[in-house]
Design a protein around this motif. Structure first.
Motif, PDB file in Angstrom:
ATOM      1  N   UNK A 236       0.837  -0.993  -0.026  1.00  0.00           N
ATOM      2  CA  UNK A 236      -0.004  -0.056  -0.132  1.00  0.00           C
ATOM      3  C   UNK A 236       0.775   1.313  -0.055  1.00  0.00           C
ATOM      4  N   UNK A 237       0.165   2.458  -0.541  1.00  0.00           N
ATOM      5  CA  UNK A 237       1.137   3.740  -0.282  1.00  0.00           C
ATOM      6  C   UNK A 237       1.522   3.770   1.035  1.00  0.00           C
ATOM      7  N   UNK A 238       2.844   4.341   0.991  1.00  0.00           N
ATOM      8  CA  UNK A 238       3.345   4.648   2.612  1.00  0.00           C
ATOM      9  C   UNK A 238       3.655   3.674   3.285  1.00  0.00           C
ATOM     10  N   UNK A 239       3.951   2.452   2.567  1.00  0.00           N
ATOM     11  CA  UNK A 239       4.185   1.131   3.529  1.00  0.00           C
ATOM     12  C   UNK A 239       5.893   1.270   4.230  1.00  0.00           C
ATOM     13  N   UNK A 240       6.585   2.337   3.399  1.00  0.00           N
ATOM     14  CA  UNK A 240       7.939   2.209   4.024  1.00  0.00           C
ATOM     15  C   UNK A 240       8.046   3.488   5.257  1.00  0.00           C
ATOM     16  N   UNK A 241       6.925   4.164   4.949  1.00  0.00           N
ATOM     17  CA  UNK A 241       7.137   5.402   5.971  1.00  0.00           C
ATOM     18  C   UNK A 241       7.241   4.940   7.405  1.00  0.00           C
ATOM     19  N   UNK A 242       8.636   5.518   8.451  1.00  0.00           N
ATOM     20  CA  UNK A 242       8.585   5.181   9.451  1.00  0.00           C
ATOM     21  C   UNK A 242       9.427   3.803   9.708  1.00  0.00           C
ATOM     22  N   UNK A 243      10.014   3.265   8.746  1.00  0.00           N
ATOM     23  CA  UNK A 243      10.901   2.304   8.769  1.00  0.00           C
ATOM     24  C   UNK A 243      12.077   2.952   9.423  1.00  0.00           C
ATOM     25  N   UNK A 244      12.774   2.286  10.591  1.00  0.00           N
ATOM     26  CA  UNK A 244      13.946   3.165  11.359  1.00  0.00           C
ATOM     27  C   UNK A 244      15.094   2.955  10.480  1.00  0.00           C
ATOM     28  N   UNK A 245      15.778   3.972  10.433  1.00  0.00           N
ATOM     29  CA  UNK A 245      17.168   4.193   9.722  1.00  0.00           C
ATOM     30  C   UNK A 245      16.738   4.443   8.295  1.00  0.00           C
ATOM     31  N   UNK A 246      15.439   4.718   7.563  1.00  0.00           N
ATOM     32  CA  UNK A 246      15.233   4.865   6.127  1.00  0.00           C
ATOM     33  C   UNK A 246      14.315   6.058   5.959  1.00  0.00           C
ATOM     34  N   UNK A 247      14.586   6.743   4.802  1.00  0.00           N
ATOM     35  CA  UNK A 247      13.882   7.714   4.396  1.00  0.00           C
ATOM     36  C   UNK A 247      13.340   7.652   2.946  1.00  0.00           C
ATOM     37  N   UNK A 248      12.036   7.748   2.831  1.00  0.00           N
ATOM     38  CA  UNK A 248      11.573   7.513   1.452  1.00  0.00           C
ATOM     39  C   UNK A 248      12.120   8.829   0.654  1.00  0.00           C
ATOM     40  N   UNK A 249      12.730   8.496  -0.720  1.00  0.00           N
ATOM     41  CA  UNK A 249      12.924   9.552  -1.554  1.00  0.00           C
ATOM     42  C   UNK A 249      11.936   9.854  -2.468  1.00  0.00           C
ATOM     43  N   UNK A 250      11.362   8.705  -3.070  1.00  0.00           N
ATOM     44  CA  UNK A 250      10.316   8.997  -4.010  1.00  0.00           C
ATOM     45  C   UNK A 250       9.636   7.558  -4.006  1.00  0.00           C
ATOM     46  N   UNK A 251       8.324   7.425  -4.487  1.00  0.00           N
ATOM     47  CA  UNK A 251       7.333   6.535  -4.434  1.00  0.00           C
ATOM     48  C   UNK A 251       6.390   6.513  -5.763  1.00  0.00           C
ATOM     49  N   UNK A 252       6.414   5.575  -6.497  1.00  0.00           N
ATOM     50  CA  UNK A 252       5.640   5.760  -7.628  1.00  0.00           C
ATOM     51  C   UNK A 252       5.542   4.241  -8.334  1.00  0.00           C
ATOM     52  N   UNK A 253       5.086   4.206  -9.628  1.00  0.00           N
ATOM     53  CA  UNK A 253       4.645   2.931 -10.105  1.00  0.00           C
ATOM     54  C   UNK A 253       5.903   1.857 -10.450  1.00  0.00           C
ATOM     55  N   UNK A 254       7.040   2.839 -10.377  1.00  0.00           N
ATOM     56  CA  UNK A 254       8.344   2.022 -10.712  1.00  0.00           C
ATOM     57  C   UNK A 254       8.717   1.594  -9.398  1.00  0.00           C
ATOM     58  N   UNK A 255       8.246   1.743  -8.235  1.00  0.00           N
ATOM     59  CA  UNK A 255       8.683   1.147  -7.043  1.00  0.00           C
ATOM     60  C   UNK A 255       9.142   2.400  -5.920  1.00  0.00           C
ATOM     61  N   UNK A 256       9.645   1.873  -4.910  1.00  0.00           N
ATOM     62  CA  UNK A 256       9.948   2.939  -3.746  1.00  0.00           C
ATOM     63  C   UNK A 256      11.328   3.140  -3.764  1.00  0.00           C
ATOM     64  N   UNK A 257      12.093   4.245  -3.808  1.00  0.00           N
ATOM     65  CA  UNK A 257      13.375   4.513  -3.420  1.00  0.00           C
ATOM     66  C   UNK A 257      13.501   5.032  -1.994  1.00  0.00           C
ATOM     67  N   UNK A 258      14.402   4.404  -1.289  1.00  0.00           N
ATOM     68  CA  UNK A 258      14.720   4.661  -0.084  1.00  0.00           C
ATOM     69  C   UNK A 258      16.062   5.201   0.342  1.00  0.00           C
ATOM     70  N   UNK A 259      16.559   6.208   0.971  1.00  0.00           N
ATOM     71  CA  UNK A 259      17.849   6.498   1.534  1.00  0.00           C
ATOM     72  C   UNK A 259      17.815   6.024   2.831  1.00  0.00           C
ATOM     73  N   UNK A 260      19.233   5.123   3.026  1.00  0.00           N
ATOM     74  CA  UNK A 260      19.522   4.528   4.358  1.00  0.00           C
ATOM     75  C   UNK A 260      20.611   5.172   5.094  1.00  0.00           C
TER      76      UNK A 260
END
Length: 303
Positions: A236-260
């Motif tokens: 679901x949208x926002x699934x990665x929000x709040x993961x410890x040590x990770x920040x969502x950079x972008x989210x879309x049809x191509x996937x989610x990009x995170x900075x660790x």
């Protein structure tokens, strides 16, 4: 420093109270393609003009092959200015021969070199046309030929790819690679950072008259935060929000990009993605030169 390197050593330049360059230092090694990038007004063109002796530095030294640049040295530099400097009513061949002779070639040498570069750059059908009657792309090719016609020992090119179509970009890129392969140091500025990243051995980033980074893209991104690309189709949208040590950079049809953050275990991210369903992609990605450049510029604005 190796022979035939171009060295910019602590070069400074002021215009009244405005500091255009502040102790700018970098070198371009023999056989190297060096990309010089920065925002408009950062100091790229001023640096290049000082390297050519068109402008005088207030402080610092420009050296080639270990010696300060002199008038004699300048005859061995191929320069392509951002404001193109061709004679509009002169024919292509006549212009290139004239410029080659100005740099010390004999009439026969000048004609042979001019014809060679006209053929190499696909200008054969335009060799007797006036420059002003050429398309902008072909004028650009003539300007490159003008920088190369005297077989320079070093190349300094200010925005050489500006306004070129993809085919002309390929031709220009091949020519610069060929010159570098003969041991010529090549430095060029460009706003096309994907092209700089693909073409250059090293990159220098200038911001507000100061060099803020010099090195290969791999070296400059070595200390950057790790990036993860995760494709979880059922997440679901926002699934990665709040993961410890990770920040969502972008989210879309191509996937989610995170900075660790440093030390963050990427397996915790994978576990969170798998909890939503199947994972189609889970890969690490290095920051691009464009991202590196944006960070360097934004740091300057926030400081």
């Amino acid at each position: 420093m190796p022979d035939n390197a171009l060295e910019i050593d602590s070069v400074s330049k002021r215009y009244g109270r405005v500091v255009a360059l502040d102790a700018v230092t970098f070198d371009v090694r023999p056989g190297e393609l060096f990309g010089f990038v920065g925002s408009n007004g950062a100091g790229k063109t001023t640096t290049m003009r000082i390297a050519l002796g068109v402008l005088a530095a207030d402080a610092g030294t420009v050296r080639f092959a270990g010696q300060p640049i002199t008038h004699q040295t300048r005859t061995h530099i191929g320069y392509m200015p951002e404001e193109r400097g061709l004679y509009p009513k002169m024919k292509v061949l006549d212009q290139l021969v004239y410029l080659a002779e100005l740099h010390g070639l004999t009439a026969n040498e000048a004609h042979k070199s001019a014809e060679g570069w006209i053929a190499r750059l696909g200008l054969g059908e335009r060799r007797t046309d006036e420059v002003q009657k050429l398309s902008l792309g072909n004028q650009q090719r003539v300007q490159l030929a003008a920088a190369l016609v005297h077989d320079p020992a070093v190349l300094v090119l200010d925005e050489p790819f500006s306004g070129l179509d993809p085919l002309a970009v390929d031709v220009m890129s091949d020519v610069l690679r060929e010159k570098a392969a003969t041991g010529v140091p090549v430095v060029f500025s460009s706003h096309q950072l994907d092209l700089v990243e693909r073409l250059c051995d090293r990159v220098g980033i200038i911001r507000s008259g100061q060099m803020v980074a010099v090195g290969s893209v791999a070296e400059l991104t070595a200390g950057a935060a790790a990036r993860l690309v995760v494709s979880a189709p059922q997440a679901p949208p926002g699934w990665a929000a709040g993961l410890p040590g990770a920040r969502v950079v972008s989210e879309g049809q191509g996937g989610t990009e995170l900075e660790l953050d440093p030390g963050t275990d990427d397996q915790t991210v994978l576990a969170a993605a798998l909890a939503t369903g199947p994972v189609a992609e889970f890969s690490r990605r290095k920051p691009s030169l464009t991202e590196l450049f944006r960070n360097a510029v934004s740091e300057g604005k926030s400081s």
